[in-house]
Design a protein around this motif. Structure first.
Motif, PDB file in Angstrom:
ATOM      1  N   VAL B 122       0.866  -1.180   0.000  1.00 19.50           N
ATOM      2  CA  VAL B 122       0.000   0.000   0.000  1.00 19.50           C
ATOM      3  C   VAL B 122       0.906   1.234   0.000  1.00 19.50           C
ATOM      4  O   VAL B 122       1.543   1.539   1.009  1.00 19.50           O
ATOM      5  CB  VAL B 122      -0.905   0.027   1.252  1.00 19.50           C
ATOM      6  N   PRO B 123       0.969   1.965  -1.132  1.00 19.60           N
ATOM      7  CA  PRO B 123       1.846   3.143  -1.160  1.00 19.60           C
ATOM      8  C   PRO B 123       1.186   4.338  -0.480  1.00 19.60           C
ATOM      9  O   PRO B 123      -0.034   4.484  -0.554  1.00 19.60           O
ATOM     10  CB  PRO B 123       2.023   3.419  -2.660  1.00 19.60           C
ATOM     11  N   VAL B 124       1.983   5.172   0.185  1.00 19.17           N
ATOM     12  CA  VAL B 124       1.407   6.422   0.685  1.00 19.17           C
ATOM     13  C   VAL B 124       1.307   7.377  -0.505  1.00 19.17           C
ATOM     14  O   VAL B 124       2.103   7.306  -1.450  1.00 19.17           O
ATOM     15  CB  VAL B 124       2.255   7.068   1.812  1.00 19.17           C
ATOM     16  N   ALA B 125       0.326   8.274  -0.482  1.00 19.17           N
ATOM     17  CA  ALA B 125       0.091   9.173  -1.612  1.00 19.17           C
ATOM     18  C   ALA B 125       1.336  10.029  -1.885  1.00 19.17           C
ATOM     19  O   ALA B 125       1.732  10.205  -3.034  1.00 19.17           O
ATOM     20  CB  ALA B 125      -1.129  10.047  -1.334  1.00 19.17           C
ATOM     21  N   THR B 126       1.919  10.542  -0.814  1.00 15.65           N
ATOM     22  CA  THR B 126       3.178  11.295  -0.959  1.00 15.65           C
ATOM     23  C   THR B 126       4.150  10.757   0.081  1.00 15.65           C
ATOM     24  O   THR B 126       3.795  10.704   1.270  1.00 15.65           O
ATOM     25  CB  THR B 126       2.987  12.799  -0.647  1.00 15.65           C
ATOM     26  N   PRO B 127       5.357  10.364  -0.338  1.00 15.25           N
ATOM     27  CA  PRO B 127       6.343   9.900   0.630  1.00 15.25           C
ATOM     28  C   PRO B 127       6.581  10.973   1.687  1.00 15.25           C
ATOM     29  O   PRO B 127       6.608  12.169   1.367  1.00 15.25           O
ATOM     30  CB  PRO B 127       7.598   9.663  -0.216  1.00 15.25           C
ATOM     31  N   VAL B 128       6.698  10.535   2.931  1.00 13.12           N
ATOM     32  CA  VAL B 128       6.787  11.493   4.020  1.00 13.12           C
ATOM     33  C   VAL B 128       7.927  11.101   4.963  1.00 13.12           C
ATOM     34  O   VAL B 128       8.128   9.918   5.244  1.00 13.12           O
ATOM     35  CB  VAL B 128       5.431  11.592   4.764  1.00 13.12           C
ATOM     36  N   ALA B 129       8.685  12.123   5.410  1.00 14.67           N
ATOM     37  CA  ALA B 129       9.805  11.858   6.316  1.00 14.67           C
ATOM     38  C   ALA B 129       9.293  11.156   7.566  1.00 14.67           C
ATOM     39  O   ALA B 129       8.379  11.648   8.233  1.00 14.67           O
ATOM     40  CB  ALA B 129      10.496  13.162   6.684  1.00 14.67           C
ATOM     41  N   ALA B 130       9.850   9.973   7.853  1.00 14.55           N
ATOM     42  CA  ALA B 130       9.299   9.170   8.944  1.00 14.55           C
ATOM     43  C   ALA B 130      10.381   8.544   9.811  1.00 14.55           C
ATOM     44  O   ALA B 130      10.072   7.877  10.790  1.00 14.55           O
ATOM     45  CB  ALA B 130       8.401   8.064   8.378  1.00 14.55           C
ATOM     46  N   ALA B 131      11.639   8.751   9.447  1.00 16.38           N
ATOM     47  CA  ALA B 131      12.707   8.094  10.218  1.00 16.38           C
ATOM     48  C   ALA B 131      13.089   8.920  11.441  1.00 16.38           C
ATOM     49  O   ALA B 131      12.217   9.317  12.205  1.00 16.38           O
ATOM     50  CB  ALA B 131      13.901   7.814   9.299  1.00 16.38           C
ATOM     51  N   ALA B 132      14.378   9.227  11.574  1.00 16.93           N
ATOM     52  CA  ALA B 132      14.864   9.869  12.791  1.00 16.93           C
ATOM     53  C   ALA B 132      14.048  11.082  13.186  1.00 16.93           C
ATOM     54  O   ALA B 132      13.773  11.970  12.374  1.00 16.93           O
ATOM     55  CB  ALA B 132      16.326  10.261  12.597  1.00 16.93           C
TER      56      ALA B 132
END
Lengths: 322, 214
Positions: B122-132
Motif C-alpha cells: 500500500v503506497p502512501v500518496a506522498t512519501p513522508v519523512a518518517a525516520a529519525a
C-alpha cells in the motif's frame, strides 16, 4: 401462618430474585476485560482446532475422526454454534410459560438438531445438488435466517394474543364473582384449589404448550447456524463431506447442552417465583392473573426479538472480501 | 441439587458471551514499513494468509491443492479492487497525521497449504519523512471487525528499505474496551457493528529510528 410471616417471606424471596438479577447484570456488564478478551481469542483457537482436526482426518483417515467430533462438540458448547436468538427465545418462552424441565430440555435439543439439519439441507440442496456457488448458499442461508426471525416475531404475536385473551377472560370473571371467595378456578397445577374442571384445564394447557413448542422449534430451527455452514463448506473442499455432516451434528449436540442448561435455569427460576408467589397472603387467587400477565410480557418480548432481528438482517452490509 | 444449580449457572455464564460472534474470519498478517534512502515512508508492505474456512469458502468447491493460478489472480484482483475504498484496511500516521494512500499496483497470490496467501504494497500518496525524529505508526484492520487481522508473531512486523538501518518496530496489542467486546460478541454473520468497531481491536505497529549519526 400469620400474614406478617408470609409477607416477610415474600420480601426475602423478592430480595433474592432482585439480587440474582443484579448479580447477572453485573457479571454481563463488568466481566473482567482480560477474561472476555480471552474468550474472544478463544474463538480463533476453536477454528484452528476444527481445521487441524479436519486435516488429521485427511491425513490419517477416519481413525482420527474422534478428534473432529470432540472439537465440534466443544465448539457447539462454547460458541453455542449459532442459535444466539434461539437461546434467548427459548429461555424467554420457558420462563414466562408453563413448562416442565423435561419439555424444556427436549425443546432445546430438538431446536439445535433442526438447526443442524437446516444447515445440511441448505448446503446440500444449493451446493451439492444444484452445483451453485458458496455465495449462493450463503444468500440462501440468509434468506432462511430472515424467515426464521419473521416466524419468531409471529410466534411472539400469537403467544401475546393468547395470553391477552386469557387475561381478559380472567379479569371479567374476577369482576363477575368478586364477592365469591374462590377467585380462580382454572389455575394451573400450582393452584391450591382442586377444582372440578382442573384436570381438563391442565391437559388442555398441556396440548396447547406442546403445539406452541413445535411452532417454536420450527421458527427457531429454520435458521441454519453460520458455524455449521462454514464447516460443511470446508469439509466439502477437503473431500470430507460425511465428516462435515458428522461434525455439524456433534456441534448441534454441544449447542443442545448449552441451550438446555439455560432452559433448565429458566424453568427453575419460574418455579422458584411461583413458590414464592404461592406463599404470599393473597396467594392462589391472584396467581393466575399474574401468570397470564407474565405470559403476555414474554410473548411481547419474543415478538420484539423477532422484529429487531428481522430488521437487522435486512440491512446486510457488503464486505469487500466476501 | 444445589451443586447442579451452580453448574447450570456457570454453564449459562460461559455461554452468555460468545454466540456466533464477530470476527467470522481471520487473517494471519506479516507487515513492513518501507523507508527509502532519505528515511521517507513510501508504503506498507502487507502479507496476508486467510484462514482455511474463508479460503474454502472463496475457492467455491475447488480443492486447495487444485486451485488454478488464473482463478487465484482473478480473485485477488477483485479483492484488491474492493479494498480500495477501505484504504486497503490500512491506517498510517506520521507525527499524528493520518497519511492518504495511493492505489495498490500489483500483487502476488498463491495457495499456502489450505490457506490463501496474498501479498501487496500500500503506497502512501506522498512519501513522508518518517525516520529519525519522527513518530510513525500504522495498523492493518478490518473496520467492521468481520475479519480479525493479527500479526503471526511480534517479529512479523518489520521495517525495511534502504533508510531502515537501525530502526525498530514495536507491536502494540489492542486493549479493546469491554463494551466493544460485548458488542462484537453479539454480532452474527449477517450483522454489522458499524465501521468503527474494528479499530478498537487493531494492533498498532510503532516504528522508531535512531537519531542521525554524529
Amino acid at each position: 401462618m400469620s400474614d406478617s410471616t408470609a409477607l416477610s417471606r415474600r420480601g426475602v424471596g423478592l430480595a433474592v430474585l432482585v439480587l440474582a438479577a443484579m448479580a447477572l447484570a453485573a457479571f454481563a456488564a463488568g466481566l473482567p476485560d482480560q477474561l472476555s478478551w480471552a474468550i474472544q481469542n478463544g474463538q480463533r483457537s476453536f477454528h484452528h482446532l476444527l481445521v487441524s482436526a479436519m486435516q488429521a482426518i485427511k491425513a490419517q483417515g477416519l481413525a482420527a475422526g474422534g478428534g473432529l467430533i470432540a472439537a465440534s462438540f466443544a465448539y457447539g458448547v462454547f460458541h453455542a454454534a449459532g442459535p444466539g436468538h434461539g437461546k434467548l427465545v427459548i429461555s424467554t418462552y420457558l420462563a414466562t410459560n408453563d413448562a416442565n424441565l423435561r419439555r424444556g430440555i427436549a425443546l432445546s435439543t430438538v431446536a439445535a438438531l433442526v438447526q443442524a439439519l437446516t444447515a445440511v439441507v441448505a448446503v446440500g440442496a444449493v451446493v451439492w445438488l444444484l452445483g451453485a456457488s458458496n455465495r449462493t448458499a450463503q444468500t440462501a442461508a440468509m434468506a432462511l435466517e430472515q424467515s426464521s426471525y419473521g416466524l419468531v416475531a409471529l410466534f411472539g404475536a400469537v403467544l401475546s394474543f393468547a395470553a391477552g385473551r386469557r387475561l381478559l377472560g380472567r379479569l371479567r370473571r374476577h369482576a363477575g364473582d368478586a364477592s365469591d371467595g374462590h377467585l380462580d378456578h382454572d389455575d394451573h397445577h400450582h393452584g391450591h384449589q382442586a377444582c372440578a374442571h382442573g384436570p381438563d384445564a391442565a391437559s388442555l394447557a398441556g396440548t396447547r404448550s406442546l403445539r406452541q413448542m413445535v411452532a417454536l422449534v420450527l421458527a427457531v430451527g429454520l435458521r441454519p447456524c453460520s458455524g455449521a455452514i462454514l464447516v460443511l463448506v470446508f469439509a466439502e473442499a477437503a473431500g470430507l463431506r460425511l465428516a462435515g455432516i458428522a461434525a455439524v451434528f456433534a456441534m448441534a449436540a454441544g449447542t443442545a447442552v448449552t441451550v438446555a442448561s439455560l432452559a433448565a435455569l429458566a424453568v427453575h427460576a419460574r418455579r422458584l417465583a411461583l413458590r414464592l408467589g404461592a406463599a404470599a397472603p393473597e396467594g392462589g387467587g391472584r396467581l393466575g392473573l399474574w401468570l397470564d400477565g407474565v405470559a403476555l410480557a414474554g410473548g411481547l418480548a419474543i415478538m420484539g426479538f423477532g422484529v429487531i432481528l428481522f430488521q437487522a438482517a435486512r440491512v446486510i452490509a457488503a464486505h469487500p472480501l466476501l | 441439587m444445589r451443586s447442579i444449580a451452580v453448574i447450570l449457572v456457570c454453564a449459562g455464564c460461559l455461554v452468555a458471551a460468545p454466540a456466533g460472534s464477530h470476527p467470522h474470519a481471520w487473517i494471519d498478517l506479516e507487515s513492513g514499513a518501507l523507508l527509502d534512502d532519505q528515511g521517507r515512508l513510501t508504503g506498507i508492505e502487507i502479507d496476508w494468509r486467510f484462514d482455511a474456512f474463508y479460503t474454502a469458502f472463496v475457492l467455491d468447491g475447488t480443492r486447495p491443492d487444485q486451485a488454478r493460478q488464473a482463478d487465484l489472480d482473478k480473485l485477488a484482483a477483485e479483492n484488491i479492487g474492493n479494498l480500495k475504498d477501505y484504504s486497503y484496511f490500512t491506517e498510517i500516521e506520521v507525527d499524528g497525521q493520518r497519511q492518504a494512500v495511493a492505489p495498490v499496483d500489483g500483487f502476488k497470490t498463491a495457495m499456502r497449504g489450505d490457506q490463501l496467501w496474498l501479498h501487496f504494497v500500500v503506497p502512501v500518496a506522498t512519501p513522508v519523512a518518517a525516520a529519525a525524529g519522527h513518530r510513525l505508526r500504522y495498523a492493518v484492520y478490518d473496520p467492521t471487525y468481520f475479519i480479525e487481522i493479527r500479526h503471526v508473531s511480534k517479529q512479523a512486523a518489520r521495517v525495511t528499505g534502504p533508510g531502515s538501518t537501525g530502526c525498530q518496530t514495536r507491536l502494540v496489542e489492542p486493549r479493546p474496551p469491554m463494551e466493544a467486546i460485548a458488542l462484537a460478541a453479539g454480532l452474527d454473520m449477517s450483522e454489522s457493528g458499524g465501521d468503527s468497531l474494528g479499530r478498537l481491536f487493531a494492533e498498532w505497529v510503532t516504528v522508531t529510528c535512531p537519531t542521525a549519526p554524529p
